[in-house]
Design a protein around this motif. Structure first.
Motif, short mmCIF file in Angstrom:
data_model
loop_
_atom_site.label_atom_id
_atom_site.label_comp_id
_atom_site.label_asym_id
_atom_site.label_seq_id
_atom_site.Cartn_x
_atom_site.Cartn_y
_atom_site.Cartn_z
N ALA A 285 -24.19 -35.48 -75.40
CA ALA A 285 -25.86 -34.95 -74.31
C ALA A 285 -26.45 -35.30 -73.35
N GLY A 286 -26.78 -34.93 -72.45
CA GLY A 286 -27.38 -35.37 -71.26
C GLY A 286 -26.60 -35.74 -70.25
N ASN A 287 -27.56 -36.90 -69.56
CA ASN A 287 -26.86 -36.88 -68.18
C ASN A 287 -26.69 -37.56 -67.94
N LEU A 288 -25.66 -37.91 -67.66
CA LEU A 288 -24.89 -39.44 -67.69
C LEU A 288 -24.27 -40.43 -67.03
N THR A 316 -7.01 -41.81 -51.12
CA THR A 316 -8.12 -41.18 -51.31
C THR A 316 -9.09 -41.02 -53.07
N MET A 317 -9.16 -42.17 -53.53
CA MET A 317 -9.81 -40.62 -55.11
C MET A 317 -11.69 -41.14 -55.46
N THR A 318 -12.13 -39.88 -55.01
CA THR A 318 -13.42 -40.24 -55.98
C THR A 318 -14.08 -39.98 -57.25
N VAL A 319 -14.99 -40.08 -57.86
CA VAL A 319 -15.44 -39.14 -58.18
C VAL A 319 -16.87 -38.82 -58.54
N ALA A 320 -17.57 -37.56 -58.60
CA ALA A 320 -18.61 -36.87 -58.45
C ALA A 320 -19.21 -36.35 -59.73
N THR A 321 -20.60 -36.28 -59.32
CA THR A 321 -21.30 -35.23 -61.33
C THR A 321 -21.57 -33.87 -60.21
N THR A 322 -20.34 -32.31 -60.64
CA THR A 322 -20.78 -30.92 -60.15
C THR A 322 -21.94 -30.44 -60.77
N THR A 323 -21.65 -31.11 -62.42
CA THR A 323 -23.08 -30.90 -63.13
C THR A 323 -23.77 -31.82 -63.67
N GLU A 324 -25.19 -31.70 -63.36
CA GLU A 324 -25.32 -32.92 -64.72
C GLU A 324 -25.85 -32.30 -65.32
N GLY A 325 -25.76 -33.71 -66.42
CA GLY A 325 -25.99 -32.78 -68.09
C GLY A 325 -27.30 -32.83 -68.55
N ARG A 326 -27.88 -31.97 -69.25
CA ARG A 326 -28.85 -31.73 -69.69
C ARG A 326 -29.30 -31.66 -71.26
#
Length: 336
Positions: A285-288, A316-326
């Protein structure tokens, strides 16, 4: 003897010089009236599934450890890993054991019964259980219960500014902290829990004009980090089949202590072997914090990272948050 189970050797009489008779030589002999009993072999347990559509059986050895029984039960369709706990007592004089199985809560509420539900385990077969009158049985020590559901309804008489409205809940003399009626400050809506989604991407540069290629290298490997934990190495390209790395990402993340279950969806760019993997943290749960990524060739040599973006050659490899957990704020306050 009640405390000495199993088939025992014959008693040996000792009587020389102590047994007297009027004529001839007296003697004592022993014989077996009935062989002792010792259990061996195995038995089968069946489970119809929570919804009745996952029939299956599993084999349990007569002397299985508690860990063996957990493994056997979770091999059954419809029994998720981590949802049963087992303790064992025994053996008794005939080498019999008793296993006590507890059904644990999980995110899917697998074992939460509604009225009329019946998903008991049953003994399917004792044909391979060896011993005189060998039997296995299952008894319910305590029935599960149906959890109470209460509806919390918040209404407001008038005005437009609902973002500053809050309330408290009390139970058993304990009071929660502030719970804002519009628990999502961005939208002003009541806030159910939202799982976090992070995207892992692989990209390459077209170097065909200079004698190179336009595809992610089959040698490109990466690993993911969260907190102090790091996954094993994962090959990125796999001939353009992004689902191969997707399955590996899922398995590696679920092996970390930080996560119980994640879901990974894969999508590919044809020809370039570029991939996107959307990781949904369904039980955390939550914003990780964002995952970190490190990239190398064939899991060896120089490694770039850990960071949100890392390179190996022209990949190149990347990580990005597309949906913030709540987090569901009501749930969080009540569980506190």
């Amino acid at each position: 003897h009640d405390d000495q189970g199993g088939d025992q050797p014959l008693l040996t009489p000792v009587y020389e010089g102590t047994l007297l008779g009027l004529s001839g030589d007296p003697w004592v002999e022993t014989s077996e009236v009935r062989a002792g009993n010792t259990l061996s072999g195995s038995f089968n347990v069946s489970f119809a599934g929570v919804d009745g559509v996952h029939p299956g059986t599993t084999v349990i050895q007569h002397d299985a450890t508690a860990e063996d029984v957990v493994e056997a039960l979770t091999r059954l369709p419809g029994v998720p890993a981590g949802t049963v706990a087992v303790s064992r007592s025994g053996p008794d004089p005939e080498n019999g054991y008793v296993w006590t199985v507890s059904f644990l809560d999980d995110a899917e509420r697998t074992w939460e019964k509604d009225l009329g539900d019946d998903f008991d385990f049953e003994i399917a077969s004792t044909a391979n259980l060896i011993g005189v009158d060998a039997r296995a049985k299952i008894e319910v020590l305590r029935e599960g219960t149906m959890k109470e559901i209460q509806l919390l309804n918040v209404t407001r008489g008038g005005g437009n500014d609902t973002k500053n409205d809050y309330f408290y809940l009390e139970f058993g003399g304990q009071i929660t902290g502030k719970i804002f009626a519009a628990s999502d400050p961005k939208t002003g809506e009541c806030g159910d829990a939202v799982p976090e989604v992070q995207r892992i991407s692989s990209r390459t540069v077209d170097t065909t004009a200079s004698g190179g290629d336009a595809a992610v290298s089959p040698r490109t490997t990466f690993r993911l980090g969260y907190g102090r934990e790091t996954t094993g190495y994962i090959y990125a390209a796999n001939g353009g089949d992004c689902s191969v790395a997707g399955a590996k990402i899922e398995a590696e993340l679920e092996a970390l202590d930080a996560f119980y279950e994640v879901d990974v969806a894969s999508s590919a760019t044809l020809g370039s072997h570029e991939c996107d993997w959307d990781v949904t943290f369904s039980t955390t749960a939550g914003n990780l914090d964002e995952l970190s990524i490190s990239v190398s060739r064939d899991a060896a040599g120089p490694e770039d990272g850990p960071s949100s973006s890392a390179q190996a050659g022209d990949d190149t490899m990347t990580v990005a948050t597309t949906t913030e957990g709540r987090t569901d704020i009501v749930q969080s306050e009540l569980e506190a």
